[in-house]
Design a protein around this motif. Structure first.
Motif, PDB file in Angstrom:
ATOM      1  N   LEU A 181     -38.001  10.544  25.432  1.00  0.00           N
ATOM      2  CA  LEU A 181     -38.388  11.996  25.681  1.00  0.00           C
ATOM      3  C   LEU A 181     -39.703  12.407  25.081  1.00  0.00           C
ATOM      4  O   LEU A 181     -40.633  12.965  25.843  1.00  0.00           O
ATOM      5  N   GLN A 182     -39.946  12.163  24.066  1.00  0.00           N
ATOM      6  CA  GLN A 182     -41.471  12.316  23.417  1.00  0.00           C
ATOM      7  C   GLN A 182     -42.508  11.834  24.317  1.00  0.00           C
ATOM      8  O   GLN A 182     -43.516  12.346  24.701  1.00  0.00           O
ATOM      9  N   MET A 183     -42.404  10.678  24.499  1.00  0.00           N
ATOM     10  CA  MET A 183     -43.184   9.722  25.153  1.00  0.00           C
ATOM     11  C   MET A 183     -43.472  10.403  26.658  1.00  0.00           C
ATOM     12  O   MET A 183     -44.474  10.360  27.185  1.00  0.00           O
ATOM     13  N   LEU A 184     -42.385  10.514  27.422  1.00  0.00           N
ATOM     14  CA  LEU A 184     -42.436  11.248  28.701  1.00  0.00           C
ATOM     15  C   LEU A 184     -43.270  12.562  28.646  1.00  0.00           C
ATOM     16  O   LEU A 184     -44.045  12.897  29.458  1.00  0.00           O
ATOM     17  N   GLN A 185     -42.939  13.419  27.757  1.00  0.00           N
ATOM     18  CA  GLN A 185     -43.524  14.701  27.518  1.00  0.00           C
ATOM     19  C   GLN A 185     -45.087  14.555  27.160  1.00  0.00           C
ATOM     20  O   GLN A 185     -45.911  15.342  27.679  1.00  0.00           O
ATOM     21  N   ASP A 186     -45.400  13.414  26.486  1.00  0.00           N
ATOM     22  CA  ASP A 186     -47.058  13.427  26.206  1.00  0.00           C
ATOM     23  C   ASP A 186     -47.756  12.508  27.301  1.00  0.00           C
ATOM     24  O   ASP A 186     -48.761  12.165  27.161  1.00  0.00           O
ATOM     25  N   SER A 187     -47.000  12.140  28.324  1.00  0.00           N
ATOM     26  CA  SER A 187     -47.500  11.291  29.465  1.00  0.00           C
ATOM     27  C   SER A 187     -48.104  12.304  30.517  1.00  0.00           C
ATOM     28  O   SER A 187     -47.835  13.444  30.337  1.00  0.00           O
ATOM     29  N   GLN A 188     -48.580  11.709  31.545  1.00  0.00           N
ATOM     30  CA  GLN A 188     -49.021  12.466  32.700  1.00  0.00           C
ATOM     31  C   GLN A 188     -47.904  12.627  34.086  1.00  0.00           C
ATOM     32  O   GLN A 188     -48.017  12.463  34.904  1.00  0.00           O
TER      33      GLN A 188
END
Length: 334
Positions: A181-188
């Motif tokens: 989830l963190q990775m998705l939120q930090d992605s474009q």
């Protein structure tokens, strides 16, 4: 039987042989071999799927299980409030996910299909199916449900083998889910969704071995678009990768082969790798299995559930090694 009579009448065919086959029916008719399928969703959703297949065919991606139309020009028969579709019976074999050459063929096919999805305007009377922009919310909701299911388990006085395995392993998978989830939120992710919306493209959403049919010369048909919807292509790619990788002990070579094959047809944007990685990290299989178990979604025996959760847990070391290898090649920013 009433059903067969109505199928014959509405599709203007004569059934010579009818045989159940993995949740569908094989028909031999006066108009060739057909596949009959009972649909468990409504006509508006079915029209979205029908329109999607017709759009692919119009754009040159013709090897799909095209629906036959009934005598009124609709892609279904209505029998006692049940919807049935009729399509050509596709000859061939299911894609072998242990065979890296067949996996590459499937990856290239996925890329060609994605390109052909662009510009899809669903029929007016259909229901638009879309998951664009929803994944941060879905991941967050599923993380909360992991806790909820653990609370349910702890309250049980007599715990099964599945319950004990779930309690023992849940923290590990919750950690992966939070990282995803963190990775998705930090992605474009959101800007990728906006681009997908503008392109009007869609995903198959169930691109797996039994929906990828190869013939003797390795030409490919893609079948069963029942779950197709507006979605970022990273979802289809990651979902396909997981289906392959769980069968080959999370061998990074297969992941590389899939991405190289896909890129040889349509290159991925650099920012899409992070979204693919987020989907690969999210423990969807663990969550789905637990959800099926605790909410009685499928009628499997205790042993089946327990064997499945133990199988997933057994993969942990191979999976963690894969995650580290994948991160080194495709995502140095975490």
């Amino acid at each position: 039987m009433m059903r067969e009579f109505e199928i014959e009448r509405q599709f203007d065919i004569k059934i010579e042989v009818i045989r159940p086959n993995k949740g569908i029916y094989y028909l031999k008719t006066n108009k060739g071999e057909k596949c009959l399928k009972r649909i468990n969703f409504g006509a508006q959703k079915l029209l979205f799927v029908y329109g999607a297949k017709e759009h692919l065919i119009k754009n040159g991606f013709t090897r799909v299980d095209r629906y036959n139309l009934n005598i009124d020009g609709e892609p279904y028969a209505l029998v006692n409030e049940d919807l049935y579709t009729l399509s050509e019976w596709i000859q061939g074999r299911e894609c072998d996910f242990h065979n890296i050459e067949e996996v590459k063929i499937a990856a290239k096919t996925l890329a060609v299909m994605h390109e052909a999805t662009k510009g899809y305007d669903p029929p007016e009377n259909s229901k638009l199916k879309s998951d664009l922009g929803r994944w941060p919310h879905l991941m967050d909701k599923r993380i909360k449900s992991l806790d909820k299911m653990r609370d349910m388990t702890r309250k049980k006085s007599a715990k099964t083998g599945f319950d004990l395995n779930y309690i023992k392993s849940m923290d590990f998978y919750k950690g992966l889910a939070q990282r995803a989830l963190q990775m998705l939120q930090d992605s474009q992710y959101i800007s990728i969704c906006e681009r997908t919306e503008k392109e009007k493209s869609f995903c198959h959403h169930d691109f797996t071995y039994h929906n990828i049919i190869l013939d003797d010369v390795n030409d490919v048909h893609v079948i069963d678009f029942d779950y197709c919807k507006r979605e970022v292509r990273a979802y289809d790619i990651a979902n396909f990768m997981i289906k392959v990788l769980k069968r080959v002990k999370w061998n990074i070579e297969y992941a590389n082969a899939i991405l190289e094959a896909y890129n040889s047809i349509i290159p991925l944007y650099p920012e899409e790798y992070r979204v693919i990685f987020a989907y690969l990290l999210f423990p969807q299989r663990f969550w789905r299995l637990a959800n099926r178990y605790y909410y009685n979604e499928v009628n499997w025996g205790q042993n089946t559930f327990n064997n499945k959760i133990e199988g997933i847990i057994k993969e942990q070391n191979d999976y963690l090694k894969f995650v580290e290898d994948f991160k080194k090649v495709y995502d140095q920013s975490e």
